[in-house]
Design a protein around this motif. Structure first.
Motif, PDB file in Angstrom:
ATOM      1  N   TYR A   1      20.502 -22.682   6.622  1.00 34.82           N
ATOM      2  CA  TYR A   1      19.366 -23.587   6.458  1.00 34.82           C
ATOM      3  C   TYR A   1      19.170 -24.461   7.701  1.00 34.82           C
ATOM      4  O   TYR A   1      18.047 -24.680   8.140  1.00 34.82           O
ATOM      5  N   VAL A   2      20.263 -24.953   8.259  1.00 38.84           N
ATOM      6  CA  VAL A   2      20.172 -25.842   9.423  1.00 38.84           C
ATOM      7  C   VAL A   2      19.662 -25.077  10.641  1.00 38.84           C
ATOM      8  O   VAL A   2      18.719 -25.510  11.319  1.00 38.84           O
ATOM      9  N   VAL A   3      20.252 -23.933  10.941  1.00 36.52           N
ATOM     10  CA  VAL A   3      19.846 -23.156  12.119  1.00 36.52           C
ATOM     11  C   VAL A   3      18.414 -22.639  11.954  1.00 36.52           C
ATOM     12  O   VAL A   3      17.616 -22.701  12.895  1.00 36.52           O
ATOM     13  N   ASN A   4      18.064 -22.163  10.775  1.00 42.90           N
ATOM     14  CA  ASN A   4      16.706 -21.660  10.556  1.00 42.90           C
ATOM     15  C   ASN A   4      15.667 -22.776  10.692  1.00 42.90           C
ATOM     16  O   ASN A   4      14.568 -22.554  11.208  1.00 42.90           O
ATOM     17  N   THR A   5      16.020 -23.968  10.240  1.00 39.61           N
ATOM     18  CA  THR A   5      15.125 -25.113  10.398  1.00 39.61           C
ATOM     19  C   THR A   5      14.944 -25.437  11.877  1.00 39.61           C
ATOM     20  O   THR A   5      13.821 -25.681  12.340  1.00 39.61           O
ATOM     21  N   ALA A   6      16.026 -25.435  12.630  1.00 37.17           N
ATOM     22  CA  ALA A   6      15.946 -25.714  14.069  1.00 37.17           C
ATOM     23  C   ALA A   6      15.100 -24.655  14.774  1.00 37.17           C
ATOM     24  O   ALA A   6      14.288 -24.985  15.651  1.00 37.17           O
ATOM     25  N   LYS A   7      15.268 -23.405  14.408  1.00 36.04           N
ATOM     26  CA  LYS A   7      14.473 -22.327  15.025  1.00 36.04           C
ATOM     27  C   LYS A   7      12.984 -22.523  14.758  1.00 36.04           C
ATOM     28  O   LYS A   7      12.151 -22.369  15.659  1.00 36.04           O
ATOM     29  N   LEU A   8      12.651 -22.852  13.526  1.00 39.24           N
ATOM     30  CA  LEU A   8      11.253 -23.051  13.175  1.00 39.24           C
ATOM     31  C   LEU A   8      10.690 -24.286  13.884  1.00 39.24           C
ATOM     32  O   LEU A   8       9.555 -24.275  14.357  1.00 39.24           O
TER      33      LEU A   8
ATOM     34  N   ASP B   1      11.167 -25.682   0.557  1.00 35.48           N
ATOM     35  CA  ASP B   1      12.074 -24.702  -0.035  1.00 35.48           C
ATOM     36  C   ASP B   1      12.744 -23.970   1.126  1.00 35.48           C
ATOM     37  O   ASP B   1      12.110 -23.185   1.826  1.00 35.48           O
ATOM     38  N   PHE B   2      14.023 -24.242   1.345  1.00 32.69           N
ATOM     39  CA  PHE B   2      14.732 -23.675   2.487  1.00 32.69           C
ATOM     40  C   PHE B   2      14.910 -22.165   2.386  1.00 32.69           C
ATOM     41  O   PHE B   2      15.142 -21.500   3.388  1.00 32.69           O
ATOM     42  N   ASP B   3      14.802 -21.624   1.186  1.00 29.79           N
ATOM     43  CA  ASP B   3      14.865 -20.173   1.038  1.00 29.79           C
ATOM     44  C   ASP B   3      13.549 -19.507   1.427  1.00 29.79           C
ATOM     45  O   ASP B   3      13.495 -18.301   1.608  1.00 29.79           O
ATOM     46  N   LYS B   4      12.489 -20.297   1.530  1.00 32.55           N
ATOM     47  CA  LYS B   4      11.172 -19.791   1.922  1.00 32.55           C
ATOM     48  C   LYS B   4      10.640 -20.669   3.054  1.00 32.55           C
ATOM     49  O   LYS B   4       9.501 -21.107   3.030  1.00 32.55           O
TER      50      LYS B   4
ATOM     51  N   SER C   1      29.285 -25.850  -3.842  1.00 38.81           N
ATOM     52  CA  SER C   1      28.487 -24.643  -3.630  1.00 38.81           C
ATOM     53  C   SER C   1      29.288 -23.370  -3.412  1.00 38.81           C
ATOM     54  O   SER C   1      28.695 -22.299  -3.269  1.00 38.81           O
ATOM     55  N   GLY C   2      30.612 -23.473  -3.333  1.00 38.56           N
ATOM     56  CA  GLY C   2      31.427 -22.309  -3.005  1.00 38.56           C
ATOM     57  C   GLY C   2      31.320 -22.025  -1.516  1.00 38.56           C
ATOM     58  O   GLY C   2      30.474 -22.590  -0.816  1.00 38.56           O
ATOM     59  N   ALA C   3      32.158 -21.155  -1.004  1.00 40.47           N
ATOM     60  CA  ALA C   3      32.177 -20.869   0.434  1.00 40.47           C
ATOM     61  C   ALA C   3      30.848 -20.273   0.906  1.00 40.47           C
ATOM     62  O   ALA C   3      30.313 -20.662   1.945  1.00 40.47           O
ATOM     63  N   ASP C   4      30.292 -19.337   0.131  1.00 41.21           N
ATOM     64  CA  ASP C   4      29.025 -18.713   0.530  1.00 41.21           C
ATOM     65  C   ASP C   4      27.882 -19.707   0.495  1.00 41.21           C
ATOM     66  O   ASP C   4      27.044 -19.745   1.405  1.00 41.21           O
ATOM     67  N   GLY C   5      27.834 -20.528  -0.536  1.00 44.24           N
ATOM     68  CA  GLY C   5      26.784 -21.540  -0.651  1.00 44.24           C
ATOM     69  C   GLY C   5      26.899 -22.590   0.434  1.00 44.24           C
ATOM     70  O   GLY C   5      25.886 -23.033   0.988  1.00 44.24           O
ATOM     71  N   PHE C   6      28.131 -22.978   0.740  1.00 41.96           N
ATOM     72  CA  PHE C   6      28.348 -23.940   1.822  1.00 41.96           C
ATOM     73  C   PHE C   6      27.785 -23.391   3.124  1.00 41.96           C
ATOM     74  O   PHE C   6      27.037 -24.061   3.829  1.00 41.96           O
ATOM     75  N   TYR C   7      28.127 -22.152   3.458  1.00 40.16           N
ATOM     76  CA  TYR C   7      27.675 -21.553   4.713  1.00 40.16           C
ATOM     77  C   TYR C   7      26.149 -21.415   4.741  1.00 40.16           C
ATOM     78  O   TYR C   7      25.505 -21.668   5.758  1.00 40.16           O
ATOM     79  N   LYS C   8      25.588 -21.050   3.607  1.00 41.80           N
ATOM     80  CA  LYS C   8      24.133 -20.898   3.523  1.00 41.80           C
ATOM     81  C   LYS C   8      23.430 -22.219   3.829  1.00 41.80           C
ATOM     82  O   LYS C   8      22.466 -22.247   4.600  1.00 41.80           O
ATOM     83  N   VAL C   9      23.911 -23.300   3.252  1.00 43.43           N
ATOM     84  CA  VAL C   9      23.280 -24.612   3.465  1.00 43.43           C
ATOM     85  C   VAL C   9      23.616 -25.162   4.844  1.00 43.43           C
ATOM     86  O   VAL C   9      22.729 -25.536   5.616  1.00 43.43           O
TER      87      VAL C   9
END
Length: 180
Positions: free
Chosen positions: A54-61, A14-17, A42-50
């Protein structure tokens, strides 16, 4: 090059968690990221979120848990200074992940990605295919299949080289041929 076994198991995250799933990154040597959506879906906000968060947070983790290589599918034309949301987002992600300092960071920048999309008709992609198909007779700069992109990512992960690499569509197709 032959690869006999790459993945030992798959996990749903779950990318939100994402922090709740941090144990999924333990003992991992290579992070592969081909995550993305469309603005239409996903709309502009959803696009940016994914495509960014999600990508940067995954890389950080991944970096936090000792992952040494990160291989990212981005886009031809990615540019953090672009006035266009898609290209700007892809460029920002590349820059932010580079700053994390992975031993090896490979950015795969395909042109048009040719893939079967079940129940997902994309008019822009369809029109691009119409124009690109004849150009492919003369150059391999414009498009690659999702399978070739995946093969190139695997080849990248097996290389002994370290540092940052950017593979354009020509390089993707060249490297994909190395995987039997």
């Amino acid at each position: 090059m032959k690869i006999s076994k790459i993945f030992q198991d798959q996990k749903t995250v779950d990318f939100d968690k994402l922090e709740d799933n941090s144990s999924s990154f333990e003992g991992v040597d290579v992070g592969f990221c081909a995550l993305g959506t469309t603005r239409a879906k996903s709309g502009a906000d959803g696009f940016y979120k994914v495509d960014h968060d999600y990508v940067v947070n995954t890389a950080k983790l991944a970096k936090k848990h000792g992952v040494k290589q990160f291989i990212l599918v981005s886009s031809g034309g990615a540019n953090a200074n672009s006035p266009f949301l898609y290209m700007k987002t892809k460029g920002e992600v590349e820059k932010e992940i580079e700053e994390l300092g992975f031993e090896k960071f490979v950015i795969v920048r395909p042109g048009l990605i040719e893939a079967q999309r079940s129940g997902d008709f994309r008019f822009g992609e369809f029109m691009a295919k119409v124009f690109i198909t004849p150009l492919k007779l003369f150059s391999n700069r414009f498009a690659s299949s999702a399978n070739d992109i995946a093969k190139a990512m695997i080849v990248a992960s097996k290389s002994e080289e370290t540092g940052k690499f950017i593979w354009d569509n020509v390089k993707i197709l060249e490297e994909a041929k190395k995987l039997v």
